[in-house]
Write an enzyme that holds these catalytic residues in place. Structure first.
Site, PDB file in Angstrom:
ATOM      1  N   GLU A  60      -1.899  -5.799   2.724  1.00 23.46           N
ATOM      2  CA  GLU A  60      -2.114  -4.350   2.834  1.00 23.46           C
ATOM      3  C   GLU A  60      -0.890  -3.742   3.542  1.00 23.46           C
ATOM      4  O   GLU A  60      -0.322  -4.375   4.449  1.00 23.46           O
ATOM      5  CB  GLU A  60      -3.368  -4.127   3.692  1.00 23.46           C
ATOM      6  CG  GLU A  60      -3.690  -2.692   4.043  1.00 23.46           C
ATOM      7  CD  GLU A  60      -4.764  -2.592   5.136  1.00 23.46           C
ATOM      8  OE1 GLU A  60      -4.671  -3.325   6.159  1.00 23.46           O
ATOM      9  OE2 GLU A  60      -5.680  -1.782   4.979  1.00 23.46           O
ATOM     10  N   LYS A 107      -8.108   2.159  -1.159  1.00 31.69           N
ATOM     11  CA  LYS A 107      -9.079   1.542  -0.232  1.00 31.69           C
ATOM     12  C   LYS A 107     -10.333   2.413  -0.085  1.00 31.69           C
ATOM     13  O   LYS A 107     -10.226   3.623   0.154  1.00 31.69           O
ATOM     14  CB  LYS A 107      -8.398   1.339   1.124  1.00 31.69           C
ATOM     15  CG  LYS A 107      -9.207   0.599   2.165  1.00 31.69           C
ATOM     16  CD  LYS A 107      -8.316   0.343   3.391  1.00 31.69           C
ATOM     17  CE  LYS A 107      -9.007  -0.384   4.512  1.00 31.69           C
ATOM     18  NZ  LYS A 107      -8.072  -0.681   5.623  1.00 31.69           N
ATOM     19  N   CYS A 115      -8.358  -4.960   2.965  1.00 31.55           N
ATOM     20  CA  CYS A 115      -8.753  -5.229   4.342  1.00 31.55           C
ATOM     21  C   CYS A 115     -10.226  -5.010   4.657  1.00 31.55           C
ATOM     22  O   CYS A 115     -11.050  -5.835   4.338  1.00 31.55           O
ATOM     23  CB  CYS A 115      -7.866  -4.457   5.309  1.00 31.55           C
ATOM     24  SG  CYS A 115      -7.975  -5.172   6.963  1.00 31.55           S
TER      25      CYS A 115
HETATM   26  N1  CDT Z   1      -6.772  -2.646   8.169  1.00 30.80           N
HETATM   27  C1  CDT Z   1      -8.086  -2.795   8.414  1.00 30.80           C
HETATM   28  O1  CDT Z   1      -8.912  -2.341   7.658  1.00 30.80           O
HETATM   29  N2  CDT Z   1      -8.409  -3.464   9.540  1.00 30.80           N
HETATM   30  C2  CDT Z   1      -9.754  -3.620   9.991  1.00 30.80           C
HETATM   31  C3  CDT Z   1      -9.735  -3.736  11.469  1.00 30.80           C
HETATM   32  C4  CDT Z   1     -11.047  -3.614  12.083  1.00 30.80           C
HETATM   33  S1  CDT Z   1     -11.619  -2.019  12.275  1.00 30.80           S
HETATM   34  C5  CDT Z   1     -10.756  -1.325  13.546  1.00 30.80           C
HETATM   35  C6  CDT Z   1     -10.441  -4.858   9.420  1.00 30.80           C
HETATM   36  O2  CDT Z   1     -11.566  -4.725   8.945  1.00 30.80           O
HETATM   37  O3  CDT Z   1      -9.887  -5.953   9.487  1.00 30.80           O
END
Ligand code: CDT
Length: 316
Positions: A47, A123, A168
């Site tokens: 990502e 996303k 993600c």
């Molecule tokens: N980039 C991304 O979506 N990261 C989130 C971090 C946790 S929520 C602050 C994840 O789900 O890994």
């Protein structure tokens, strides 16, 4: 006769705030070449693979716009597209997208082996917060910088199979996999940036790797699909992010996993027909699912007619 596809997850180590796109693209090309040498025809990058993970800072949009792409490919990313087409390797690439009419999305493109764009994904689940929260040691302002993608989870015929995409936080939600599963997905590409410290509940920090494996393996198994997940890991601008890039089989088994938190390629030779062994038995959706009983899943959470337990009904 089985259908086989060589795939790679091309993990990235940290990208500095001032690292130019051109330097990052050189890293991507190096990883692409290595993946090709090791038999991959599809390479999954992380990502926001062209820049640092800027949502960790509270910045004016005008400042952050330097990290958004207004065209794909653009001048900086063209060398990646050219090298890939030359090697006849396709790829999935996450990037920040600024549209002509001013929308900002956390996006990815899927590019075929001839260099043509198969599809773009935006996303769906945008985590974090909308405004600066000074009590945090770093921000997670994705909800400030990005709109949620309006298009749900598509599945496309490419690479001789049915390919889906997610980014993600999408990987934590069973609905992401199931919407693709219902379209017969055989391979899901996923890129991620996961800070190991989760400020709202630091007791989860030590479980970051476990939760990553848990969702990737469950999503693959419950939908009979391959999942290829590539991290941007390591300590980037002082924030440590999970590496653990993984390739997961439709059985839920991890068949390859990164060892470092730096630039690293992992590969697997995927038997795409392994998917049907799950899709036509335990997870024969047409035969065994009970969608007439699952209405709550798609009812909006603020739907007044929604039934079922809520927090208020739970005995403390
Ligand atoms: N980039 C991304 O979506 N990261 C989130 C971090 C946790 S929520 C602050 C994840 O789900 O890994």
């Amino acid at each position: 006769m089985s259908r086989w596809l060589g795939v790679a997850a091309a993990q990235l180590g940290p990208i500095g705030r001032n690292e130019p796109r051109e330097a990052v693209v050189k890293r991507l090309v190096r990883l692409l070449r290595e993946a090709h040498e090791r038999g991959a025809e599809l390479v999954v990058f992380p990502e926001l693979a062209l820049t640092t993970f800027f949502p960790r800072w509270a910045l004016a949009r005008s400042v952050a716009d330097q990290w958004f792409e207004t065209e794909m490919p653009g001048p900086a990313t063209k060398p990646l597209f050219e090298e890939a087409a030359l090697l006849r390797v396709g790829f999935f690439l996450g990037y920040a997208e600024l549209t002509e009419d001013g929308h900002r999305y956390n996006s990815a493109v899927l590019v075929e082996r001839d260099g043509s764009i198969v599809a773009r994904f935006r996303k769906v689940h945008i985590p974090g917060h909308e405004t600066e929260e000074p009590w945090r040691s770093f921000q997670h302002l994705e909800r400030h910088y990005f709109e949620p993608g309006p298009d749900s989870f598509g599945v496309w015929e490419a690479f001789g199979c049915r390919v889906g995409m997610m980014l993600c936080n999408d990987r934590r939600w069973p609905e992401s996999y199931r919407v693709m599963g219902l379209q017969g997905v055989e391979l899901i590409c996923c890129g991620y940036n996961t800070p190991i410290h989760y400020a709202p509940d630091p007791s989860q920090d030590v479980l970051a790797g476990f939760h990553n494996q848990l969702v990737l393996q469950a999503g693959a198994y419950q939908n009979g699909t391959w999942v290829v997940a590539a991290a941007k890991g390591g300590i980037e601008e002082g924030v440590d992010s999970l590496a653990q890039s993984s390739i997961v089989a439709p059985s839920g088994q991890v068949v390859a996993q990164s060892l470092s938190a730096d630039d690293e390629v992992i590969v697997a030779r995927c038997d795409l027909d392994w998917c049907s062994r799950y899709k036509s038995t335990l997870f024969d959706f047409a035969r065994y699912r009970r969608p007439e009983l699952y209405g709550l899943i798609t009812a909006s959470s603020d739907d007044p007619g929604r039934s079922g337990p809520s927090r208020r009904d739970v005995t403390p």
